[in-house]
Enzyme design. Structure first.
Site, short mmCIF file in Angstrom:
data_model
loop_
_atom_site.label_atom_id
_atom_site.label_comp_id
_atom_site.label_asym_id
_atom_site.label_seq_id
_atom_site.Cartn_x
_atom_site.Cartn_y
_atom_site.Cartn_z
N ARG A 50 0.84 -1.21 0.00
CA ARG A 50 0.00 0.00 0.00
C ARG A 50 0.87 1.26 0.00
O ARG A 50 0.56 2.25 -0.66
CB ARG A 50 -0.96 -0.01 1.19
CG ARG A 50 -2.01 1.10 1.12
CD ARG A 50 -3.09 0.96 2.16
NE ARG A 50 -2.59 1.11 3.51
CZ ARG A 50 -3.33 0.96 4.60
NH1 ARG A 50 -4.62 0.64 4.49
NH2 ARG A 50 -2.82 1.12 5.80
N LYS A 149 -2.52 7.09 1.13
CA LYS A 149 -2.31 7.36 2.57
C LYS A 149 -1.21 8.42 2.66
O LYS A 149 -0.04 8.11 2.87
CB LYS A 149 -1.95 6.06 3.29
CG LYS A 149 -2.35 6.10 4.74
CD LYS A 149 -2.42 4.71 5.33
CE LYS A 149 -2.37 4.73 6.84
NZ LYS A 149 -3.40 5.49 7.51
N GLU A 182 -16.02 6.78 5.15
CA GLU A 182 -15.27 6.13 6.24
C GLU A 182 -15.27 7.08 7.42
O GLU A 182 -15.89 8.14 7.37
CB GLU A 182 -13.83 5.81 5.79
CG GLU A 182 -13.02 7.03 5.38
CD GLU A 182 -11.62 6.69 4.89
OE1 GLU A 182 -11.13 5.58 5.14
OE2 GLU A 182 -10.99 7.57 4.26
#
Ligand code: PMP
Length: 284
Positions: A50, A149, A182
């Site tokens: 990721r 991220k 989220e």
């Protein structure tokens, strides 16, 4: 604690980064938060993958191979000797000038911090938490995809401030059409019509590592699992709700914007998945 910076270890008090680093100046960089359980680094491959995807998406070339960065994380774990804890792995654009041009940053910085983990209070896992919907919308996918991220967490922080001001633990974030995306630092699941549902990543939900594990464990239990687009209404009228994240693991939600979820107590499916998740960790 010893902090890794670009191949060397420094005591925490001497672990410094240049104020000209674009990670500091502009939040230009990517990161991962990783757990250490039973002296093992949990889901390291998934986190590294990721991290590289986030870096790729912002045009940042990580100066180490995946194998090298994994070794560096393992070394940082070993040097600090924590049997359980948390690893913060950061790759910034590096030192540049005061302009935003990344081309002026020849060498990305790599930082690895290992420390104990700050968790939600244990009592919350038993009685469940209360969350609110933030008025701050999640950053649109078309502007800065939240699947990256990145080191720029202001969008999440603004939502978290709303939660704290309201006396809640977490803030639910919606997109500009009112779809549930989220929470400020966790993914959300609802259990409704005998189906475990979580927002699809295509609307900007982080492809959470914990989210992925929970979906697999639920499928193993024979549950129907779906990634969908849904609104607050589906959350309010769900039978169960819980959040997932590396730090939070799985935590039940019993109230959203003052509406009780189900009977206002952590649900059966949530409890089952919490137990399965704990067993999964022990087996590693
Ligand atoms: N969403 C956001 C915005 C997050 O920051 C995180 C990580 N704290 C998550 C979801 C959960 O992802 P993971 O399970 O990979 O920690």
């Amino acid at each position: 604690m010893q902090v890794y910076i670009d191949g060397k270890f420094f005591p925490q008090s001497k672990a410094n980064i240049s104020v000209y680093d674009h990670g500091f100046l502009y939040g230009d960089g990517v990161f991962e938060g990783i757990r250490i359980y039973n002296d093992n680094i949990f889901m390291l491959d998934e986190h590294i993958n990721r991290l590289y995807d986030s870096a790729k998406a912002i045009g940042l070339k990580v100066p180490l191979s995946k194998a090298e960065i994994k070794d560096a994380v393992k070394q940082a774990h070993k040097v600090n000797g924590l049997k359980s804890g948390y690893v913060r792995l950061i790759v910034t654009r590096g030192v540049g000038n005061l302009g935003i041009d990344p081309k002026k940053c020849p060498k990305p910085s790599i930082v690895i911090i290992v420390n104990k983990i700050a968790l939600y209070p244990v009592a919350l896992y038993k009685k469940g938490m209360e969350i609110i919907t933030a008025s701050t919308q999640r950053t649109p996918v078309s502007a800065l995809n939240p699947q990256i991220k990145s080191m720029n967490y202001l969008n999440n922080i603004l939502a978290k401030i709303e939660a704290v001001n309201a006396g809640a633990n977490e803030a639910l974030m919606l997109d500009s059409s009112g779809n549930v995306v989220e929470c400020s630092g966790d993914n959300i699941f609802i259990y409704r019509n005998d189906t475990l549902i979580t927002p699809t990543t295509s609307i900007g939900a982080l492809d959470g590592i914990t989210r992925g594990i929970v979906m697999k464990l639920a499928e193993q239990e024979g549950l129907s699992v779906k990634e969908l687009i849904f609104s607050k209404y589906e959350v309010y009228t769900s039978d169960e709700c819980f959040l997932t994240g590396t730090a939070a693991e799985l935590i039940p939600v019993v109230k959203v914007d003052g509406r009780e979820i189900g009977n206002g107590k952590p649900g059966k499916i949530t409890g089952l998945l919490i137990n399965k998740f704990r067993k999964f960790i022990e087996l590693l």
